[in-house]
Design an enzyme around this catalytic site. Sequence first.
Site, PDB file in Angstrom:
ATOM      1  N   TYR A 156       0.840  -1.207   0.000  1.00 36.04           N
ATOM      2  CA  TYR A 156       0.000   0.000   0.000  1.00 36.04           C
ATOM      3  C   TYR A 156       0.881   1.266   0.000  1.00 36.04           C
ATOM      4  CZ  TYR A 156      -3.506   3.358   1.641  1.00 36.04           C
ATOM      5  OH  TYR A 156      -4.325   4.443   1.766  1.00 36.04           O
ATOM      6  N   ILE A 189      -8.950   8.332   8.154  1.00 34.02           N
ATOM      7  CA  ILE A 189     -10.288   8.879   7.909  1.00 34.02           C
ATOM      8  C   ILE A 189     -11.307   7.786   8.203  1.00 34.02           C
ATOM      9  CG2 ILE A 189     -11.774  10.017   6.215  1.00 34.02           C
ATOM     10  CD1 ILE A 189      -9.115  11.532   6.892  1.00 34.02           C
TER      11      ILE A 189
HETATM   12  P1  NAP Z   1     -13.592   2.435   1.175  1.00 36.75           P
HETATM   13  O1  NAP Z   1     -14.510   2.987   2.177  1.00 36.75           O
HETATM   14  O2  NAP Z   1     -13.278   0.971   1.184  1.00 36.75           O
HETATM   15  O3  NAP Z   1     -14.070   2.839  -0.279  1.00 36.75           O
HETATM   16  C1  NAP Z   1     -13.315   2.416  -1.381  1.00 36.75           C
HETATM   17  C2  NAP Z   1     -14.050   2.749  -2.656  1.00 36.75           C
HETATM   18  O4  NAP Z   1     -13.234   2.367  -3.772  1.00 36.75           O
HETATM   19  C3  NAP Z   1     -15.370   1.968  -2.789  1.00 36.75           C
HETATM   20  O5  NAP Z   1     -16.287   2.765  -3.474  1.00 36.75           O
HETATM   21  C4  NAP Z   1     -14.959   0.762  -3.637  1.00 36.75           C
HETATM   22  O6  NAP Z   1     -16.102   0.249  -4.311  1.00 36.75           O
HETATM   23  C5  NAP Z   1     -13.959   1.445  -4.592  1.00 36.75           C
HETATM   24  N1  NAP Z   1     -12.991   0.524  -5.213  1.00 36.75           N
HETATM   25  C6  NAP Z   1     -12.089  -0.280  -4.629  1.00 36.75           C
HETATM   26  N2  NAP Z   1     -11.408  -0.973  -5.566  1.00 36.75           N
HETATM   27  C7  NAP Z   1     -11.915  -0.581  -6.774  1.00 36.75           C
HETATM   28  C8  NAP Z   1     -11.662  -0.942  -8.112  1.00 36.75           C
HETATM   29  N3  NAP Z   1     -10.735  -1.863  -8.437  1.00 36.75           N
HETATM   30  N4  NAP Z   1     -12.360  -0.347  -9.092  1.00 36.75           N
HETATM   31  C9  NAP Z   1     -13.297   0.581  -8.808  1.00 36.75           C
HETATM   32  N5  NAP Z   1     -13.601   0.967  -7.547  1.00 36.75           N
HETATM   33  C10 NAP Z   1     -12.925   0.378  -6.546  1.00 36.75           C
HETATM   34  O7  NAP Z   1     -12.135   3.161   1.265  1.00 36.75           O
HETATM   35  P2  NAP Z   1     -11.767   4.643   1.760  1.00 36.75           P
HETATM   36  O8  NAP Z   1     -11.256   4.528   3.145  1.00 36.75           O
HETATM   37  O9  NAP Z   1     -12.840   5.590   1.442  1.00 36.75           O
HETATM   38  O10 NAP Z   1     -10.501   4.930   0.821  1.00 36.75           O
HETATM   39  C11 NAP Z   1     -10.615   5.681  -0.365  1.00 36.75           C
HETATM   40  C12 NAP Z   1      -9.242   6.121  -0.815  1.00 36.75           C
HETATM   41  O11 NAP Z   1      -8.636   6.886   0.219  1.00 36.75           O
HETATM   42  C13 NAP Z   1      -8.275   4.982  -1.118  1.00 36.75           C
HETATM   43  O12 NAP Z   1      -7.471   5.311  -2.212  1.00 36.75           O
HETATM   44  C14 NAP Z   1      -7.434   4.901   0.129  1.00 36.75           C
HETATM   45  O13 NAP Z   1      -6.168   4.360  -0.104  1.00 36.75           O
HETATM   46  C15 NAP Z   1      -7.356   6.362   0.513  1.00 36.75           C
HETATM   47  N6  NAP Z   1      -7.055   6.601   1.912  1.00 36.75           N
HETATM   48  C16 NAP Z   1      -7.929   6.243   2.889  1.00 36.75           C
HETATM   49  C17 NAP Z   1      -7.603   6.513   4.219  1.00 36.75           C
HETATM   50  C18 NAP Z   1      -8.550   6.189   5.350  1.00 36.75           C
HETATM   51  O14 NAP Z   1      -8.145   6.347   6.506  1.00 36.75           O
HETATM   52  N7  NAP Z   1      -9.767   5.776   5.107  1.00 36.75           N
HETATM   53  C19 NAP Z   1      -6.373   7.094   4.537  1.00 36.75           C
HETATM   54  C20 NAP Z   1      -5.506   7.415   3.509  1.00 36.75           C
HETATM   55  C21 NAP Z   1      -5.852   7.188   2.195  1.00 36.75           C
HETATM   56  P3  NAP Z   1     -16.129  -1.257  -4.879  1.00 36.75           P
HETATM   57  O15 NAP Z   1     -15.341  -2.104  -3.926  1.00 36.75           O
HETATM   58  O16 NAP Z   1     -17.571  -1.606  -4.964  1.00 36.75           O
HETATM   59  O17 NAP Z   1     -15.487  -1.192  -6.235  1.00 36.75           O
END
Ligand code: NAP
Length: 256
Positions: A156, A189
Amino acid sequence: MLESLKGKSVIVTGGSKGIGLGVSIAFAKAGAFVTIAARGEEAGANAVEAVALAGGTVQFLQCDVSDWASVESVFNEVAKDYGLDIVCANAGIFPKQTIEKMHPDEWDLVLDSNLKSSFYCVKAALPHMKKQGKGRIVLTSSITGPITGDVGWSHYAASKAGQLGFMRTAALELAPHNITINSILPGNIRTEALNDLGEDYLQKMGNTIPLGRLGAPEDIAGAALFLASDAASYITGQQIVVDGGQVLPEGLEAPD
Ligand code: NAP
């Protein structure tokens, strides 16, 4: 500032949940037309309902960001029907695995979903934005990789640091076409994916954050709106950390 987003067409990858859903709602509230691109149809339908409830115009298109044909066809469809002004390349996954136990396929899945997808989104958006002489791209990276390390997230971290290297060169190639590309580096987040890491993890992480709380999707949405707005028209190839001060302390203890 948000006036400039009215009527714009924005694709939010991973807009069906978590950060992406927060970003989709924020763009919709600002008057943009939002396309949520993700794999799961049920979550997509729920997200459309949530964005519409917030008063926005929105559609869901099924898309796998790790698959070039899928990304290209969704971006072409949106551009044909609504134009394409803004892309928030946000979809990503963060499964935990140590290097010792990691199968090479696990590495590839994370790199394909998080890094190769950024290249795909930029490549698919480029012909449309180039044609209209402007465009905005916002990548969701992370503090993990670009700034910090974390046991179990080597794949990651590599993907998230890689996004920034890609972004800097992309910024140079896109600038002549009046297209900007910038990255948001979220801290922890509170989303479904983060909740999966368990209450103990959330509690411990929350205690280390100077602003005293885990972040919310709306915190990231604020930075995305800014980077996509006219107020940020002279900013490209840059990164904004949105983490409540999480990476600032010099020691392991939470600040008093
Ligand atoms: P989440 O709640 O799991 O949401 C992830 C989203 O991405 C879902 O809509 C999922 O839908 C979609 N997704 C995953 N793989 C995909 C694919 N191959 N094609 C199309 N859509 C896909 O995750 P999140 O926490 O919101 O994270 C979102 C972004 O923020 C990510 O890039 C993550 O690395 C980054 N981030 C998050 C945090 C945190 O603390 N939450 C911190 C730093 C960075 P489907 O699975 O239905 O496709």
